[in-house]
Write a protein that holds these residues in place. Structure first.
Motif, PDB file in Angstrom:
ATOM      1  N   ILE A  84       0.858  -1.186   0.000  1.00 29.79           N
ATOM      2  CA  ILE A  84       0.000   0.000   0.000  1.00 29.79           C
ATOM      3  C   ILE A  84       0.895   1.236   0.000  1.00 29.79           C
ATOM      4  N   THR A  85       0.640   2.153  -0.915  1.00 32.01           N
ATOM      5  CA  THR A  85       1.387   3.403  -0.911  1.00 32.01           C
ATOM      6  C   THR A  85       0.474   4.586  -1.175  1.00 32.01           C
ATOM      7  N   GLY A  86       0.797   5.681  -0.481  1.00 31.00           N
ATOM      8  CA  GLY A  86       0.103   6.934  -0.726  1.00 31.00           C
ATOM      9  C   GLY A  86       0.997   7.953  -1.402  1.00 31.00           C
ATOM     10  N   HIS A  87       2.183   7.514  -1.837  1.00 32.24           N
ATOM     11  CA  HIS A  87       3.167   8.440  -2.406  1.00 32.24           C
ATOM     12  C   HIS A  87       3.167   8.365  -3.931  1.00 32.24           C
ATOM     13  N   PRO A  88       3.278   9.498  -4.613  1.00 33.18           N
ATOM     14  CA  PRO A  88       3.208   9.477  -6.081  1.00 33.18           C
ATOM     15  C   PRO A  88       4.368   8.779  -6.763  1.00 33.18           C
ATOM     16  N   SER A  89       5.466   8.486  -6.047  1.00 28.11           N
ATOM     17  CA  SER A  89       6.556   7.712  -6.646  1.00 28.11           C
ATOM     18  C   SER A  89       6.221   6.233  -6.760  1.00 28.11           C
ATOM     19  N   GLN A  90       5.106   5.807  -6.148  1.00 24.59           N
ATOM     20  CA  GLN A  90       4.662   4.412  -6.200  1.00 24.59           C
ATOM     21  C   GLN A  90       5.808   3.496  -5.761  1.00 24.59           C
ATOM     22  N   ASP A  91       6.188   3.624  -4.502  1.00 28.45           N
ATOM     23  CA  ASP A  91       7.452   3.145  -3.968  1.00 28.45           C
ATOM     24  C   ASP A  91       7.390   1.780  -3.297  1.00 28.45           C
ATOM     25  N   VAL A  92       6.396   0.940  -3.647  1.00 24.92           N
ATOM     26  CA  VAL A  92       6.239  -0.346  -2.955  1.00 24.92           C
ATOM     27  C   VAL A  92       6.196  -1.530  -3.921  1.00 24.92           C
ATOM     28  N   GLY A 110      14.871  -5.011 -17.265  1.00 25.71           N
ATOM     29  CA  GLY A 110      13.634  -5.088 -16.499  1.00 25.71           C
ATOM     30  C   GLY A 110      13.361  -3.791 -15.769  1.00 25.71           C
ATOM     31  N   GLY A 111      12.137  -3.631 -15.332  1.00 28.74           N
ATOM     32  CA  GLY A 111      11.804  -2.436 -14.563  1.00 28.74           C
ATOM     33  C   GLY A 111      10.355  -2.443 -14.165  1.00 28.74           C
ATOM     34  N   LEU A 112      10.083  -1.920 -12.986  1.00 28.92           N
ATOM     35  CA  LEU A 112       8.706  -1.724 -12.571  1.00 28.92           C
ATOM     36  C   LEU A 112       8.337  -0.281 -12.854  1.00 28.92           C
ATOM     37  N   VAL A 113       7.339   0.231 -12.176  1.00 31.69           N
ATOM     38  CA  VAL A 113       6.901   1.591 -12.446  1.00 31.69           C
ATOM     39  C   VAL A 113       8.050   2.545 -12.161  1.00 31.69           C
ATOM     40  N   SER A 114       8.280   3.475 -13.044  1.00 31.63           N
ATOM     41  CA  SER A 114       9.449   4.338 -12.940  1.00 31.63           C
ATOM     42  C   SER A 114       9.242   5.570 -13.788  1.00 31.63           C
ATOM     43  N   GLN A 115       9.933   6.642 -13.410  1.00 34.70           N
ATOM     44  CA  GLN A 115       9.884   7.832 -14.237  1.00 34.70           C
ATOM     45  C   GLN A 115      10.600   7.604 -15.557  1.00 34.70           C
ATOM     46  N   ASP A 116      11.338   6.490 -15.680  1.00 30.63           N
ATOM     47  CA  ASP A 116      12.106   6.217 -16.881  1.00 30.63           C
ATOM     48  C   ASP A 116      11.381   5.323 -17.874  1.00 30.63           C
ATOM     49  N   ARG A 117      10.221   4.804 -17.511  1.00 33.42           N
ATOM     50  CA  ARG A 117       9.554   3.835 -18.378  1.00 33.42           C
ATOM     51  C   ARG A 117       8.113   4.254 -18.625  1.00 33.42           C
ATOM     52  N   ASP A 118       7.638   3.984 -19.846  1.00 32.57           N
ATOM     53  CA  ASP A 118       6.235   4.219 -20.130  1.00 32.57           C
ATOM     54  C   ASP A 118       5.369   3.133 -19.494  1.00 32.57           C
ATOM     55  N   GLU A 119       5.850   1.901 -19.516  1.00 29.57           N
ATOM     56  CA  GLU A 119       5.116   0.788 -18.933  1.00 29.57           C
ATOM     57  C   GLU A 119       6.094  -0.097 -18.163  1.00 29.57           C
ATOM     58  N   PRO A 120       5.635  -0.728 -17.079  1.00 27.36           N
ATOM     59  CA  PRO A 120       6.507  -1.683 -16.408  1.00 27.36           C
ATOM     60  C   PRO A 120       6.725  -2.896 -17.286  1.00 27.36           C
TER      61      PRO A 120
END
Length: 589
Positions: free
Chosen positions: A240-248, A527-537
């Motif tokens: 669960i995250t409430g932060h816009p960086s989606q850090d979980v 590989g990558g999950l949600v990130s400012q560097d990727r359009d999609e995980p």
């Protein structure tokens, strides 16, 4: 009263019905499928008759029950007195795994029986929901490590702390100390709801949308230690995250809630289900449903019950929620959740916006109250009891009493006055906890590996540490455009999330050229999950035949990073992951 008893008896809280919709009488109901010719062990379809030995002992005597035997029998009788089923099964419900016997090489992992691999000592996993610790709690963990665990302490990518070399004789005293400060090991392992990942900056970040701490607290108080959820098909991971960086790392959890602002209903959560890695990686999917803060615990409970009732139990390698979601799809999953478990329809909701900032929280950042939080990086999550004790002293000396663990094997220190920040940063450096690390140190994580894990084939922590230190010298004058994630795993099970890293290394034995074998890794790239560097995980690609030896990690990383910097489209801001997916195989060697 134990943690389990306390939590199981906690009264359920009222549901926030602000946006809930009553079910329509004429709404189409999702019907369970007919039983297949070969049952999968789905309780709602096939009945509860156990289809394998693991399911049989779980029904005979649940994992939570073993605590009483640990306290009254095994702690007095020692390791030799432990019933084998308790040892290899029920102990996990209380965060206890036997660790690997020293001196057994990785080539024997798949050939020896569990009792031949295991030592008479345990890994103890301390559950830290949301990663939230006080300095008092940190000091108790440090004491447990120092007095009972030979000083060992590892930060995991599930926000837990793991201690090794634990004797069963000492477990009751360890529980007494941990529970005396509000910590515990209840359901830290096993076929149960594991620790709930939470934003490390919950309640303090200036750009936070919502503090998820009340939702995490409600779930843990209502459901952790609840007998009705203590026999799931396998592990159940939440975030669960409430932060816009989606850090979980929400895309690889069984259930996850990601904060967003609904255009009509205000701030709440986007619901994801069915993520998981291991040998059959699958990213979770959005259900397209909007969940208010007051509904989170009930929705979480509904998803957990779906897993309990419909999850596959016959084959253990298919007993994760991701396989059920793959069969049902998100639409049907949402319908079953609403019709059979919630009793109301969830409103539709949009996806959360793409993050604009990294989610590891490393460095110095201003809090919403004007003070600062500081994210620090131990190398591959390895700390120790003495370091944790010194950290507690350092944090308190700088006017704070709060520390957070992260899903990236980092630490975040909260509530630092502006004029004390640089002093804290210097003190952290003295403990080997860098707040301004190199981009390679910042992005490297590693699982437990051959040192303690019975499933491992190769070493991880030591090899990754050597590679980081070597690469910091080799790349000292190289300007990387972003942190480079290097994830090192000791076996195919992906505890270090190898498929989601820029460079993921999966442990295996390689031919040594002389008829023998040498430790090494298969390489996953991009590989990558949600990130400012990727359009999609996305998951990384595997290049056929691309493997590196344990001694060759730094050589390979230096080589492939050099090729990336040479070939990348700098004008477009191309990242390593993007380049790795478009590059030909020759460039990736």
């Amino acid at each position: 009263m134990s943690d389990a008893d306390t939590r199981a008896s906690h009264p359920e809280r009222g549901r926030d019905q602000a946006t809930a919709q009553a079910p329509r009488p004429d709404a189409a109901r999702a019907r369970p499928p007919r039983a297949s010719a070969k049952p999968n062990g789905q309780w709602r379809i096939d009945g509860k008759a156990p289809l394998n030995g693991n399911e049989e002992w779980k029904q005979q005597d649940g994992g939570l029950s073993v605590r009483a035997r640990i306290e009254s029998v095994y702690a007095a009788g020692g390791f030799a007195s432990i019933d084998p089923t308790d040892l290899h099964g029920r102990f996990r419900w209380w965060g206890l795994y036997t660790q690997r016997k020293p001196g057994i090489d990785g080539g024997k992992t798949a050939t020896l029986e569990p009792h031949e691999l295991e030592d008479e000592y345990f890994m103890l996993r301390i559950r830290i929901d949301g990663g939230q610790l006080t300095t008092e709690q940190l000091r108790v963990v440090a004491g447990v490590s120092t007095e009972f665990g030979r000083g060992t302490a590892d930060l995991t990518d599930r926000q837990n702390i793991q201690v090794h070399w634990i004797r069963v004789e000492d477990v009751p005293e360890i529980w007494r100390r941990l529970e005396g400060v509000g910590l515990g090991t209840t359901e830290a392992c096993g076929d149960v709801p594991r620790v709930i990942l939470g934003s490390p900056v919950a309640g303090i970040a200036a750009d936070e949308l919502i503090d998820p701490t009340p939702q995490i607290d409600e779930i843990t108080s209502r459901f952790i230690g609840d007998e009705s959820l203590a026999n799931l098909p396998r592990k159940f991971k939440s975030a669960i995250t409430g932060h816009p960086s989606q850090d979980v790392v929400h895309e690889i959890n069984d259930v996850a809630f990601v904060a967003l602002e609904h255009p009509e209903l205000g701030i709440g959560y986007d619901l994801w289900v069915g993520g998981g890695l291991s040998t059959n990686p699958r990213l979770g999917e959005r259900l397209g449903a909007f969940v208010t803060a007051g509904q989170v615990a009930d929705v979480w409970h509904g998803v957990a019950q779906i897993f309990r009732d419909y999850g596959y139990r016959r084959l253990r390698n298919k007993a994760r929620l991701k396989f059920l979601l793959a069969e049902w799809g998100p639409e049907r999953f949402r319908q079953v959740l609403q019709d059979e478990y919630l009793g109301y329809a969830l409103p539709d909701g949009p996806p959360a916006p793409k993050p604009l900032t990294p989610g590891d929280h490393v460095g110095v950042h201003r809090q919403k109250d004007g003070r600062f939080y500081v994210g620090a990086t131990p190398i591959v999550g390895r700390v120790s009891g003495p370091i944790l004790a010194q950290l507690a002293d350092l944090v308190e000396a700088h006017g704070s009493a709060r520390v957070r663990t992260t899903p990236q094997q980092k630490l975040v220190i909260l509530d630092i006055p502006e004029d004390r920040v640089e002093s804290l940063v210097a003190g952290l450096d003295g403990l080997g906890l860098s707040a301004r690390p190199s981009l390679i140190r910042r992005g490297t994580i590693a699982c437990t590996g051959l040192e303690f894990c019975k499933l491992a084939i190769v070493e991880t922590k030591v090899n990754a540490t050597k590679a980081v230190l070597d690469l910091e010298e080799r790349l000292a004058d190289v300007e990387l455009p972003h942190p480079l994630s290097l994830h090192v795993n000791g076996c195919p099970n992906s505890c270090a999330r190898i498929q989601t890293a820029d460079i993921g290394l999966k442990g295996q034995l390689l031919p040594d050229g002389n008829g023998g074998q040498t430790p090494g890794y298969q390489v996953h790239l991009g590989g990558g999950l949600v990130s400012q560097d990727r359009d999609e995980p996305g998951l990384g690609r595997t290049v056929r035949g691309l493997k590196v030896t344990a001694e060759g990690i730094a050589d390979y990383v230096e080589r492939v990073v050099g090729r990336f910097l040479q070939d990348r489209d700098a004008a477009s801001g191309e990242t390593f992951a993007q380049w790795a997916h478009r590059a030909d195989e020759e460039a990736l060697q």
